[in-house]
Design a protein around this motif. Structure first.
Motif, PDB file in Angstrom:
ATOM      1  N   CYS A  74      -9.588   1.452  -0.787  1.00 30.03           N
ATOM      2  CA  CYS A  74      -9.220   1.409   0.557  1.00 30.03           C
ATOM      3  C   CYS A  74      -8.569   0.429   0.774  1.00 30.03           C
ATOM      4  O   CYS A  74      -7.265   0.665   1.493  1.00 30.03           O
ATOM      5  CB  CYS A  74     -10.219   1.700   1.706  1.00 30.03           C
ATOM      6  N   SER A  75      -8.954  -0.700   0.946  1.00 28.07           N
ATOM      7  CA  SER A  75      -8.023  -2.014   1.074  1.00 28.07           C
ATOM      8  C   SER A  75      -6.477  -2.359   0.049  1.00 28.07           C
ATOM      9  O   SER A  75      -5.475  -2.658   0.601  1.00 28.07           O
ATOM     10  CB  SER A  75      -8.377  -3.001   0.218  1.00 28.07           C
ATOM     11  N   ASP A  76      -6.811  -1.464  -0.933  1.00 24.72           N
ATOM     12  CA  ASP A  76      -5.365  -1.497  -2.146  1.00 24.72           C
ATOM     13  C   ASP A  76      -4.019  -1.019  -1.163  1.00 24.72           C
ATOM     14  O   ASP A  76      -3.579  -1.294  -1.243  1.00 24.72           O
ATOM     15  CB  ASP A  76      -5.384  -1.277  -2.982  1.00 24.72           C
ATOM     16  N   ALA A  77      -5.519   0.651  -0.717  1.00 21.88           N
ATOM     17  CA  ALA A  77      -3.858   1.413  -0.600  1.00 21.88           C
ATOM     18  C   ALA A  77      -3.432   1.492   1.277  1.00 21.88           C
ATOM     19  O   ALA A  77      -2.730   1.669   1.229  1.00 21.88           O
ATOM     20  CB  ALA A  77      -4.331   2.953  -0.313  1.00 21.88           C
ATOM     21  N   CYS A  78      -4.078   0.292   2.175  1.00 25.26           N
ATOM     22  CA  CYS A  78      -4.200   0.148   3.492  1.00 25.26           C
ATOM     23  C   CYS A  78      -2.810  -0.218   3.798  1.00 25.26           C
ATOM     24  O   CYS A  78      -1.773  -1.044   3.164  1.00 25.26           O
ATOM     25  CB  CYS A  78      -5.074  -0.826   4.276  1.00 25.26           C
ATOM     26  N   PRO A  79      -1.253   0.889   4.171  1.00 28.66           N
ATOM     27  CA  PRO A  79       0.239  -0.399   4.562  1.00 28.66           C
ATOM     28  C   PRO A  79       0.032  -0.965   5.134  1.00 28.66           C
ATOM     29  O   PRO A  79       1.045  -1.913   5.841  1.00 28.66           O
ATOM     30  CB  PRO A  79       0.271   1.314   4.817  1.00 28.66           C
ATOM     31  N   CYS A 101      -6.802   5.745   3.877  1.00 25.20           N
ATOM     32  CA  CYS A 101      -8.044   4.799   3.105  1.00 25.20           C
ATOM     33  C   CYS A 101      -9.189   6.052   2.484  1.00 25.20           C
ATOM     34  O   CYS A 101     -10.298   5.964   1.513  1.00 25.20           O
ATOM     35  CB  CYS A 101      -8.705   4.241   4.132  1.00 25.20           C
ATOM     36  N   GLY A 160       1.402  -1.064   0.124  1.00 23.89           N
ATOM     37  CA  GLY A 160       0.185   0.229  -0.020  1.00 23.89           C
ATOM     38  C   GLY A 160       1.028   1.518  -0.277  1.00 23.89           C
ATOM     39  O   GLY A 160       2.209   1.168  -0.524  1.00 23.89           O
TER      40      GLY A 160
END
Length: 710
Positions: free
Chosen positions: A391-396, A430, A25
């Protein structure tokens, strides 16, 4: 979970080859750092009043040690605690404490918190200080204690007490990471600090290295800060105890877990801390504060704050004393106030809108942003989630924000915990990437607060239960001890009795009970039809009844033997009639004797005789005696007539009844005559006065006798 040895292997590979890793992410927002990073750090004028909150860290408030009216010096402690989570706060300047009261907090809620208000005296006079040139003259424990007393906390955002982190990491630290990433847009306070106070930073790092004794030390700086990187490398030239590592610019690479992953490629397991892998991390601002505390003997009373945004003409970084009203700082940098645009505390990703510009600077304040219409737009209306997974793709951290959003809205706390809401680092990515403009970070913060409240209540309930159980156990223990003492005293007493009497009374009693139980009990017999056979029991009862009747017969025979002489007097008297006649005779005789002898005759005999002479008194007494004897004789004759035998009564029992009646009547008559005689004894020799006294005494005795007889 990786062990410390693996961490060392990875960081040494990084040191030798420069190898770095990536975390999942992350985003690359506009930096906007050059607005404030081009000017040196400035010092502004002091305000008239400072507002110092008693809690500025992750922990609990210390105990106030000042009161209204006290004069304080710069650096003087205002609170104190008894453990590391009660971090002290200090006076930012010299002056007088004018109030200790709630004041609006630098928090998104805007709720008031307890604050010490200090009016400056303009002298800015320090408390007595004792700077040192060499920290090696101090021991590790002494340094940790001083770091605590001087109120130093992590200035990177978490504000966790530094002394607590140092004490937990003692003898466990393998890798010390100095976090100079400063990844959030707009913020440049650490960048300028690394450029301007490089030597002091290096000295602070060596103090931490001396306390923690790590095997490797790395200073991580994002590659968008070339001036800071150059300055630090120059200060470390020729040193082999630490090194600088440039990392790619990516948000949020400055977060603790993500920075560890970039430098070592290792993930911190959920619910674990970096120290469990042998890693300790400190922020640039924290390192500088440690140096000032140990070497210069200065508590944490100021920090560098970035003032930026298009509504501020004179942007840059300033030294801000803790407790300074934010409006005071903005007024000195040409802030153009506009009600249409809010002011933010913190960066654009993790910061919040200030509810009041009167709130003070605290240890958590690293940036103040005053945007204009080019940088800020009112929030778009929230729309429905379209399940795009941005949001889930970018969540670190690898969470599922879209699922947590639904759980947070429905307050499904169990599901929120199941989907690891506590692992959210609140980076704001997110919400930043959401095409539906859903303020996800706000939902997550609210849900975390609710869960924390529930857990706190549960914890208090469990503590109360433990206290109750401990109390019950203590009371039970005391009861058992008391019972044991009583039993010991009783046993001692029994032994004494046994020694004196030769036999234990308790043992004797138990033996008797045991013997009684051992006696054969009557068996219940059953007839052929199934009913109980009680013939033996009935025979026993009949025997007891016959025995009682025999005793009664013997008593009657004794009475008959006593009454044999009276058999010839009335042979034909009936038993019941004789008893009735005898009772009536007794009653009538008693009544007439009482009335005739004790009342009427006594009153006539004892009537007032004051006017009588001796002769008249004698005559009256003689007449009274004669009349009393006559009445008594008549009462006896009447009782004999009532009770004399008739032809129909039983001779034996009638004779007994008549004899008893005659005896009682005669006895009562004789007693009455004797009393009258005593009362009416010859008074010829008495004079009228003595006669009156005697008569009064006679009346009193007669009345008393009459009442007793009745």
């Amino acid at each position: 979970m990786s062990n410390p040895n693996e961490v060392l292997t990875r960081i040494r590979l990084n040191k030798e080859t420069g190898k770095l890793w990536q975390f999942p992410g992350g985003i690359h927002p506009l930096e906007n750092k050059k607005q404030s990073s081009q000017k040196p750090i400035r010092t502004l004028n002091l305000p008239k009043y400072f507002y110092v909150p008693v809690v500025q860290h992750s922990g609990w408030a210390g105990d106030l040690i000042v009161k209204e009216g006290d004069y304080v010096f710069k650096g003087q402690a205002l609170t104190q605690g008894d453990h590391y989570r009660q971090l002290p706060v200090h006076a930012p300047t010299s002056g007088r404490v004018v109030a200790i009261a709630p004041h609006v907090a630098s928090h998104a809620s805007g709720l008031p918190e307890m604050t010490v208000v200090i009016e400056t005296d303009g002298k800015d006079e320090w408390i007595e200080r004792k700077p040192i040139d060499d920290f090696l003259q101090m021991g590790s424990e002494e340094i940790i204690e001083k770091v605590y007393r001087y109120g130093i906390a992590g200035l990177g955002g978490a504000v966790f007490p530094t002394a607590s982190k140092l004490s937990l990491a003692d003898k466990r630290c393998k890798l010390l990471i100095i976090n100079g990433a400063e990844c959030e847009p707009y913020i440049t306070c650490d960048d300028r600090l690394m450029q301007e106070r490089t030597n002091e930073l290096v000295e602070g790092i060596r103090i931490l290295r001396y306390v923690l004794r790590p095997e490797e030390v790395v200073i991580a700086i994002e590659d968008n800060k070339p001036s800071a990187i150059k300055a630090v490398k120059k200060a470390l030239k020729g040193a082999n105890d630490m090194f600088v590592r440039e990392i790619p610019t990516k948000y949020p690479s400055g977060a603790s877990d993500q920075l560890v992953q970039v430098l070592t490629g290792l993930e911190i397991p959920q619910g674990k801390r970096t120290i469990e892998m042998g890693i300790v991390m400190h922020n640039i601002g924290t390192v500088y504060a440690v140096k000032r505390a140990i070497m210069d003997d200065e508590p944490l009373i100021e920090r560098v704050v970035t003032l930026t945004g298009d509504k501020i003409r004179n942007k840059g970084n300033v030294w801000a004393r803790l407790g300074t009203p934010i409006i005071h700082l903005l007024e000195q940098v040409d802030y153009q106030a506009d009600a249409r645009f809010p002011v933010f505390l913190g960066g654009p990703m993790t910061g919040f809108i200030l509810p009041s510009l009167q709130s003070p600077i605290t240890k958590t304040a690293n940036c103040i942003i005053a945007p204009d219409h080019f940088e800020y737009a009112p929030p778009e209306p929230e729309r429905s989630c379209i399940r795009c997974s941005s949001c889930s793709d970018a969540c670190p951290v690898g969470l599922l924000p879209q699922q947590l959003y639904w759980f947070a809205r429905s307050e499904d706390h169990e599901k929120s915990n199941e989907y690891h809401l506590e692992a959210c680092i609140e980076c704001g990515i997110c919400a930043y990437v959401c095409p539906s403009y859903i303020p996800l970070i706000q939902y997550f913060r609210q849900e975390k607060a609710k869960i924390a409240e529930i857990e706190e209540k549960t914890k208090k309930s469990e503590e109360a239960k433990e206290r109750f159980e401990a109390r019950e156990a203590r009371l039970q223990k005391e009861k058992e001890a008391r019972t044991a003492r009583i039993n010991q005293a009783a046993e001692k007493r029994r032994e004494e009795i046994a020694q004196n009497q030769g036999e234990d009374p308790v043992a004797a009693a138990l033996a008797r009970i045991k013997a009684k139980k051992a006696e054969p009990t009557s068996e219940v017999h059953v007839k052929a039809n199934g009913e109980p056979d009680n013939s033996d029991l009935m025979a026993q009862r009949k025997a007891r009844r016959l025995a009682k009747q025999g005793e009664t017969t013997q008593a009657v025979e004794k009475v008959e033997e006593t009454a044999k002489p009276a058999e010839n007097l009335s042979e034909n008297l009936d038993t019941k009639k004789a008893a009735v006649a005898a009772a009536l005779a007794r009653a009538r005789a008693k009544k007439e004797a009482q009335q005739a002898q004790a009342v009427e005759k006594t009153e006539e005999a004892t009537k007032p005789t004051e006017e009588l002479d001796s002769r008249k008194a004698a005559i009256a007494a003689a007449l009274a005696r004669a009349k009393a004897k006559k009445d008594a004789q008549q009462a006896i004759e009447k009782s004999e007539e009532v009770a004399k035998p008739t032809e129909e009564l039983d001779p034996r029992k009638a004779a007994i009844a008549v004899a008893i009646a005659r005896a009682k009547v005669k006895k009562e008559a004789q007693q009455a005559v004797e009393k009258i005689e005593e009362v009416a004894k010859p008074m010829e020799e008495l004079d009228p006065r003595k006669a009156a006294v005697a008569a009064a005494i006679a009346r009193a005795k007669a009345k008393k006798s009459s009442s007793t007889t009745e």
